[in-house]
Design an enzyme around this catalytic site. Sequence first.
Site, PDB file in Angstrom:
ATOM      1  N   LEU A  60       0.780  -1.241   0.057  1.00 10.80           N
ATOM      2  CA  LEU A  60       0.123   0.141  -0.051  1.00 10.80           C
ATOM      3  C   LEU A  60       0.927   1.235   0.145  1.00 10.80           C
ATOM      4  O   LEU A  60       1.612   1.608   0.973  1.00 10.80           O
ATOM      5  CB  LEU A  60      -1.059  -0.058   1.127  1.00 10.80           C
ATOM      6  N   THR A  62       1.632   4.808   0.783  1.00 14.87           N
ATOM      7  CA  THR A  62       1.101   5.890   1.653  1.00 14.87           C
ATOM      8  C   THR A  62       1.755   7.262   1.567  1.00 14.87           C
ATOM      9  O   THR A  62       1.374   8.285   1.974  1.00 14.87           O
ATOM     10  CB  THR A  62       1.596   5.454   3.064  1.00 14.87           C
ATOM     11  N   SER A  80       7.166   5.750   0.318  1.00 20.22           N
ATOM     12  CA  SER A  80       6.963   5.334   1.439  1.00 20.22           C
ATOM     13  C   SER A  80       5.567   4.399   1.471  1.00 20.22           C
ATOM     14  O   SER A  80       4.912   4.814   0.538  1.00 20.22           O
ATOM     15  CB  SER A  80       6.622   6.150   2.604  1.00 20.22           C
ATOM     16  N   SER A  81       5.454   3.138   2.193  1.00 19.82           N
ATOM     17  CA  SER A  81       4.326   2.281   1.795  1.00 19.82           C
ATOM     18  C   SER A  81       4.359   1.415   3.010  1.00 19.82           C
ATOM     19  O   SER A  81       5.247   1.343   4.132  1.00 19.82           O
ATOM     20  CB  SER A  81       4.796   1.153   0.789  1.00 19.82           C
ATOM     21  N   SER A  82       3.289   0.890   3.091  1.00 23.10           N
ATOM     22  CA  SER A  82       3.006  -0.406   3.823  1.00 23.10           C
ATOM     23  C   SER A  82       3.399  -1.717   3.134  1.00 23.10           C
ATOM     24  O   SER A  82       2.692  -2.057   2.122  1.00 23.10           O
ATOM     25  CB  SER A  82       1.714  -0.542   4.532  1.00 23.10           C
TER      26      SER A  82
END
Length: 391
Positions: A60, A62, A80-82
């Site tokens: 995901l 973000t 940036s991510s999950s």
Amino acid sequence: MDAGALAEDWLAAFRAVPRELFVPDRIWPGVADGSRQTALVDRAKDPVAWRAAVYSDVPLTTQWDDGRHRGDGLGTRPTSSSSMPRMVFSMLADLEVTAVRDGGRALEIGTGTGWNAGLLAHRLGGGNVVSVEYDATVARAAVANLRRAGLEAAVVVGDGRLGHGAGGPYSRTVATCSVGDVPYDWVRQTEDGGIIVAPWGTEYGGEAVVRLIVADGVASGSFTRSSAFMRLRQQRLPRPPFAAYLRGRAWPADGVRSTTSLSPAETGGWLAQFVIGLRVPGVFWRAERYGEKADGAGEADGTGGADGGGAYTLWLYSADTASWATADVVPGAVEFAVVQSGPRALWTEVEAAFRWWDRAGRPGFERFGLTVGADGQRAWLDRPGEGSWRV
């Protein structure tokens, strides 16, 4: 998890540290292979879709463009991510966190949303986890997420390449961003017998998770699986403008023509790119489809997708702008036109790397390894030592 990455000993952490507590309201879900992001999902507008995305096995995004992107559409670069849950728990398994003795400490490079730090804190205790995040805004959000989940970890704003010596030594070090050069500070700060896990890839493309064991100031180990992570910001690879190569001349300029029996399409797979990058340093590529500008106006991203789906030209570029090459793909052909210019014959190098891999039986990621010492990095096939080469 159905994919088998979530072992029984991590199930309690998965339940106690729910991903939804670490995901912002606005996300751009990716696809499983990490190759692209899909449209914005806004929790306020569609909470059902948001929750479905959060509990899907996909990354995901973000943040875009280091926080400069503010719109609803896709930005230029996800920053940036999950990470996808399957990869998170696979890397935790590589890290062997469950084997860490009481009081053992973990260093994480790339806090992101804080979910991985939360999982480590649940297992090791918050006082034993240090996470380094370069982006102060991202770090503040991660701290808030950890608090909301009832967890603590030391989140440090800083340059991830430097690790965090004040909190060491560490039993485990993990990077949630990719690198092309494992910083030696990570090795110095990890105790003997400790493990370092990091996504690693070259300028050429392809990427895999490497698992290194530290002994006497040297870290060495094999790659475990393919990966696709965002690059550590300080190691993002600059791409010279394509115009720097032809220098205002029309193709083929001063290039030398030849032919090859190897279709450039065969070099385009993720594993093939990884191997070529190991053997051919300082080179990147793009695929020029018919209808695109032949002078290469614009910026390279090295992800053009040379999949052989039609006719195209594979362009190869040296990072120093001194050399370039083209190789044409024509469906059904048995010979392919090549043009090379500069002190390095780039297609010749790429073809030699591919044929070396082919003669070896096209080994997978897990047969390659990396050794990191104070004097740099060396790659190897099957075993370290004799036969390794500098990367």
